[in-house]
Scaffold this active site. Structure first.
Site, PDB file in Angstrom:
ATOM      1  N   HIS A 170      -0.991   8.655   8.340  1.00 14.67           N
ATOM      2  CA  HIS A 170      -1.911   9.172   7.318  1.00 14.67           C
ATOM      3  C   HIS A 170      -3.245   9.600   7.938  1.00 14.67           C
ATOM      4  CE1 HIS A 170       0.275   6.337   4.328  1.00 14.67           C
ATOM      5  NE2 HIS A 170       0.599   7.588   4.005  1.00 14.67           N
ATOM      6  N   CYS A 191      -5.569   0.950   3.066  1.00 14.42           N
ATOM      7  CA  CYS A 191      -4.265   0.989   2.372  1.00 14.42           C
ATOM      8  C   CYS A 191      -4.156  -0.093   1.298  1.00 14.42           C
ATOM      9  CB  CYS A 191      -3.113   0.721   3.337  1.00 14.42           C
ATOM     10  SG  CYS A 191      -3.104   1.701   4.806  1.00 14.42           S
TER      11      CYS A 191
END
Ligand code: GLY
Length: 251
Positions: free
Chosen positions: A159, A246
């Protein structure tokens, strides 16, 4: 006071979709998650932790399930098929939050992971990773038409926020040798050594930062700028290719 939504570590966490190391210790992951939730209070946040769902080993990584900015929440359609069932519980939790005025959701074939989206000031940076496709970015543009969407091609990382994260409204933390710093034109770019790139993912608010433990050069860079830091252990979360951002959705 900001609000952080988190989700507990499931019993199935050792089966997480992406793993950068084996032998995840689920009990230790839970201890680390508890430390993370406590650290959010260092940032003066109110927290709510949703129960885990063992059908979804990655469900603690709530960041990927929504993108939130300016009172609007876009519920994502995660790029990994194994993660698509994580979003309804997050949607329900956000829908009842008084600061969320508008909530919409991505439809197929669009895919988008929240970990690819980074909102700083009037811009939303979005990583084109294997998890986030063109239709996902198009939907993001439509939803957040009041922001400038800046696309960043990504390779080699899961990511966007694996290599950078916001440090407030005018500053970004970035691992050297990853994204060209010029992408963040107008922002104060705090560069950290490539060897400490895991530490480029931090949670910042009100001049304070939560960092992963074990990255002394990054900690020094931040403290030299007058930013208070708290470092917490992340070994088991990291094995599942997870990092600090996250684990929460912040409103
Ligand atoms: N294990 C984190 C992810 O696959 O998104």
């Amino acid at each position: 006071m900001p609000f952080a939504l988190t989700r507990a570590i499931p019993n199935t966490f050792a089966n997480a979709t992406m793993q950068v190391a084996t032998a995840i210790d689920v009990a230790l992951a839970r201890t680390q998650h508890t430390q993370y939730v406590s650290a959010l209070s260092f940032l003066d946040m109110v927290t709510r932790t949703l129960p885990a769902d063992d059908q979804y080993p990655d469900c603690c990584f709530v960041e990927d399930c929504a993108v939130i900015a300016n009172g609007a929440a876009l519920i994502t359609r995660p790029g990994a098929v194994s993660r698509r069932g994580e979003t309804p519980a997050v949607r329900r939790a956000l829908a009842s939050h008084p600061l969320i005025e508008r909530i919409e959701a991505l439809d197929a074939p669009a895919t988008l992971d929240g970990g690819d989206c980074m909102h700083i000031g009037d811009r939303m940076f979005v990583g084109r990773s294997l998890r986030t496709n063109e239709a996902g970015v198009a939907r993001l543009r439509k939803m957040f038409h009041d922001l400038t969407i800046v696309e960043i091609p990504l390779a080699e990382v899961l990511h966007l926020k694996c290599v950078c994260s916001p440090l407030g409204e005018d500053r970004v933390l970035l691992a050297r040798g990853t994204i060209p710093p010029e992408v963040f034109r107008g922002l104060d770019v705090v560069l950290i050594p490539n060897g400490e790139s895991y530490a480029a993912n931090c949670v910042a608010h009100a001049g304070k930062v939560i960092l992963a433990e074990g990255y002394p050069e990054t900690r020094t860079e931040l403290e030299q700028r007058g930013i208070a830091t708290i470092a917490i252990p992340m070994s088991e979360i990291r094995k599942a290719d997870g990092s600090l951002t996250c684990l929460s959705l912040i409103i």
